[in-house]
Design an enzyme around this catalytic site. Structure first.
Site, mmCIF file in Angstrom:
data_model
loop_
_atom_site.group_PDB
_atom_site.id
_atom_site.type_symbol
_atom_site.label_atom_id
_atom_site.label_comp_id
_atom_site.label_asym_id
_atom_site.label_seq_id
_atom_site.Cartn_x
_atom_site.Cartn_y
_atom_site.Cartn_z
ATOM 1 C CD GLU A 269 -3.236 1.303 0.472
ATOM 2 O OE1 GLU A 269 -2.749 0.729 -0.708
ATOM 3 O OE2 GLU A 269 -4.032 1.520 1.001
ATOM 4 C CB THR B 7 -3.892 7.750 -2.653
ATOM 5 O OG1 THR B 7 -5.073 6.742 -3.051
ATOM 6 C CG2 THR B 7 -3.718 7.772 -1.019
HETATM 7 N N1 HSE Z 1 -6.689 7.145 4.476
HETATM 8 C C1 HSE Z 1 -6.434 6.941 3.238
HETATM 9 C C2 HSE Z 1 -6.523 8.378 2.725
HETATM 10 C C3 HSE Z 1 -6.867 6.151 2.231
HETATM 11 O O1 HSE Z 1 -7.711 8.958 2.817
HETATM 12 O O2 HSE Z 1 -5.760 9.114 1.854
HETATM 13 C C4 HSE Z 1 -6.623 6.014 0.972
HETATM 14 O O3 HSE Z 1 -5.659 5.066 0.748
#
Ligand code: HSE
Length: 309
Positions: free
Chosen positions: A129, A182
């Site tokens: 990830e 992201t």
């Molecule tokens: N918590 C993370 C974000 C989830 O909102 O950036 C996405 O990978």
């Protein structure tokens, strides 16, 4: 001992409005399928990727990086070949990279006779990830591995709490066909936040956890508020406010950005309401020229599923 395994690795919704980087839940019906088989030669070999154009080199692929992290710890006398059938579009906001990352380590762990627990698998999956989002967080990988709702209590040491799922809770997702990276939607967030906002946010996280424990749908509804991240990220999602307002007008308990977007999720009590919410979301996007997909899903309390038992 099993030589080959086929699994379904579901999509997930991270953040759940107020729980940025700590809360998440698992979806059903949408996810990647992964086949892993033992091979004599040590190492990780990605032999097939269907659905989307992703790297085959293990150290450049999230499933490969996660698997390599596991292998480093387990040091087995064999290697693994991975086939990935991707159904979750990368950059969709419903945990595409997480599904591949958590699915590969789950499958290898099964083939090795389960030497690792769910928290350790979450740690390995986080390494993949990290490649995708350039930051460490477990809020998408943990719900796939544990099922249901999870809360990441801490990253160091990694501690995941399983939160109960009320029986009648359903999710509706709309995925507008635009891509939000992201890493970029994290970079736009402020480094510091006003104390007043922080107070509201942690009150909402606490009350949401309480509401999930007590199946208090009305309190779930009042807790699904994000005063910190949504004001920034909602600007990246076309017609976000319309989708949110129409979802809530159609009976949703609450509505927010799924992960880092562009998908938007709503939670509802009962499948009928969740379907009405899907129609409301569809109505909003039908009047635009943006393509979209919608899903209605029960919260998946099982998580990753073995398909070839
Ligand atoms: N918590 C993370 C974000 C989830 O909102 O950036 C996405 O990978």
């Amino acid at each position: 001992m099993m030589k080959e395994i086929k699994i379904f690795s579901p999509a997930t919704v991270a953040n759940v409005s107020c729980g940025f980087d700590v809360l998440g839940f698992c979806l059903d019906g949408i996810g990647d399928e992964i086949i892993v088989r033992k091979v004599d030669k040590k190492g990780i070999y990605i032999s097939k990727i269907e659905g989307y154009d992703l790297p085959f080199e293990a150290d450049k692929n999230v499933a490969g990086v996660s698997a390599l992290a596991l292998l480093k710890e387990a040091n087995p006398d064999c290697g693994f070949e991975i086939e990935i059938y991707k159904h979750i579009k990368p950059g969709s906001g419903i945990g595409s990279s997480s599904a591949s990352a958590s699915g590969s380590v789950f499958a290898i762990n099964e083939l090795l006779g389960k030497p690792f627990n769910k928290t350790q698998l979450t740690y390995f999956a986080m390494q993949g990830e990290k490649l995708a989002s350039q930051s460490e967080h477990a809020d998408n990988v943990a719900p796939g591995i544990f099922g249901g709702f999870t809360l990441v209590k801490s990253l160091q040491p990694l501690e995941i709490l399983e939160i109960p799922t009320p029986n009648d809770l359903y999710a509706t997702i709309i995925h507008p066909q635009i891509e939000i990276k992201t890493s970029e939607s994290r970079a736009m967030l402020p480094k510091e936040i006003p104390m007043q906002d922080a107070i509201k946010q942690w009150a909402n996280v606490g009350s949401l956890i309480h509401a999930l424990h007590t199946s208090n749908y009305e309190l779930i509804s009042r807790s699904l508020q994000d005063v910190i991240v949504e004001p920034y990220r909602s600007k990246l999602i076309p017609f976000y406010n319309e989708v949110k307002n129409q979802s809530i007008n159609s009976g949703a308990l609450g509505c927010g950005i799924s992960g880092s977007g562009p998908s938007v999720f709503a939670l509802s009590k009962g499948i009928e309401t969740a379907k009405k919410v899907a129609s409301a979301m569809i109505n909003v996007y039908s009047e635009t020229n943006i393509g979209f997909e919608t899903y209605v899903s029960k919260i998946n309390v099982e998580g990753i599923r073995i398909l070839n038992r």
